[in-house]
Scaffold this motif. Structure first.
Motif: not given
Length: 433
Positions: A362-379
DNA sequence: ATAGGGTTAG
């Protein structure tokens, strides 16, 4: 093991994102970009015309630019108009004030109010409504109400339904629904009778405050007064009923609205689709989508996101992938919410590598991860027993300016404790106090 | 005859 089935090309997600890149490219040349470009080109051409067009012509063009939320652009265009010595009018001033307010510059808005006075022309209702709304947008509702009261007290203007509506909305947004309700009552008793907009604002706010029955009562009263409910009224009520487990009544409300000749829109169906998914019945949601299509309504990103999320919550990420493909076939562009659901789906199925891959992509696509994205990944990282990676991402997100929220911390502490880092968790927790 | 207000979704 069938490697072909696991291969990238056959992965719905992977092929979907390839498709998506093409979409993003084509988008640049169709929507948004060229539209604004065209407007700006026309503006330059108008500016060079001899004699220059009336300010009204400029205002017309600029209104379109404001509609696509290009507030700074708008302000710089007015600056150019001024430099060319073209006389502006109150409309231009009001549009400018609105732009400043939208850019979180209410103070500049008030500076323009002073300019209006200095020029010897009185501001009008729109000027004041815009400023009141600016204060509301800046979470300064108290001052918004004070300004409104001052206008009444000093008889600077006779408020119309828009000004009342702005204040009612502000009161609702600040959590003072009852005060808003009182102001609505005041309108009913006066000469500026409320219209459907003011009723909608209060009805919606009552629903959000869990006072759905009061909202239904107000809805009845409004109808009795001869004010016709519109699709927004019904959307608020259907949403309110669904939120509190009253789906049967919501379904009845849908039938009622149709009987009254109000057609449900895409938004109406989205509420139902979302409610079905949240209840765990994606099948019912799919049925609702089929119904909306049969009626000639086109599902939008929100519709698809709801379905995708519904499947992902159940861990049925392959089904979610199919929905994503359907979404791409209709030329809709997935957004960060879409991907958050998919990442969550992979994490739930313990396919952390696929989640990571998507997170990169998604980052290559130019979308910016938000808090929810990161929290989900951390989980997901904690669940896959990789607390080091989880901590690394937690630090990285902060370095990128993403502030962890209460959910992030809950995930972090829970994950650390589960991964035998209880004492570290405690130290971290103390450092936050 | 050009400006200002309301709903939904994650």
């Amino acid at each position: 093991m069938n490697y072909t089935r696991l291969g990238l090309l056959h992965n719905p997600i992977a092929s979907a994102s390839h498709f998506n890149q093409r979409l993003l490219l084509s988008l640049k040349h169709t929507r948004g970009f060229t539209k604004l470009d065209d407007a700006l080109q026309l503006f330059d051409e108008m500016l060079q015309r001899q004699p220059p067009p009336n300010i009204i012509e400029f205002n017309k063009l600029i209104t379109g630019i404001v509609k696509i939320k290009q507030y700074s652009t708008t302000l710089s265009l007015y600056k150019q108009i001024k430099l060319m010595g073209i006389p502006t009018d109150l409309y231009a001033m009001n549009i400018s004030i609105n732009c400043h307010c939208r850019l979180d510059q209410v103070a500049y808005g008030f500076a323009l109010l002073a300019t209006i006075f200095k020029q010897g022309h009185p501001p009008d209702l729109a000027t004041y409504s815009t400023l009141i709304n600016g204060l509301v947008l800046a979470d300064r509702v108290f001052e918004a109400v004070e300004l409104f009261k001052k206008l009444l007290r000093d008889k600077l203007c006779e408020p119309n339904h828009i000004m009342y509506g702005t204040v009612i909305n502000g009161l609702c947004k600040a959590g003072h629904t009852i005060k808003a309700f009182e102001l609505l009552r005041y309108m009913e008793s006066g000469s500026c009778k409320p219209d459907v907009v003011q009723y909608n604002t209060v009805i919606d706010s009552l629903c959000k405050d869990r006072m759905v029955d009061n909202a239904l009562q107000l809805f009845t009263k409004m109808t009795e007064k001869g004010v016709l409910a519109n699709v927004i009224t019904y959307n608020s009520l259907i949403q309110g009923l669904c939120n509190f487990g009253r789906e049967t009544e919501a379904a009845k409300m849908l039938r009622d609205m149709e009987e009254e000749g109000v057609s449900p829109g895409v938004d109406t169906f989205n509420i139902l689709v979302n409610s079905c998914c949240k209840q765990g019945s994606v099948k019912d949601a799919q049925l609702a989508v089929e119904t909306m299509i049969r009626r000639g309504l086109h599902p939008d990103v929100i519709t698809y996101n709801a379905l995708i999320d519904g499947y992902c919550l159940r861990g049925e990420v392959d089904e979610a992938g199919k929905v994503l493909n359907g979404m791409l076939e209709t030329n809709l562009v997935p957004d960060i919410v879409t991907y958050n659901s998919l990442i969550n789906g992979y994490c739930k199925k313990k396919q952390i590598d696929k989640a990571r891959h998507l997170f990169q992509e998604i980052q290559h696509k130019g979308l910016t991860p938000n808090v929810i994205t990161c929290s989900t990944m951390i989980q997901g990282m904690f669940q896959s027993r990789n607390p080091a990676a989880a901590r690394e991402l937690f630090n990285k997100m902060q370095a990128k300016g993403l502030a962890p929220d209460i959910c992030t911390y809950r995930i972090l502490f829970h994950g650390m404790c589960k991964n035998s880092q209880c004492s570290d968790a405690l130290v971290l927790f103390r450092s936050l106090l």
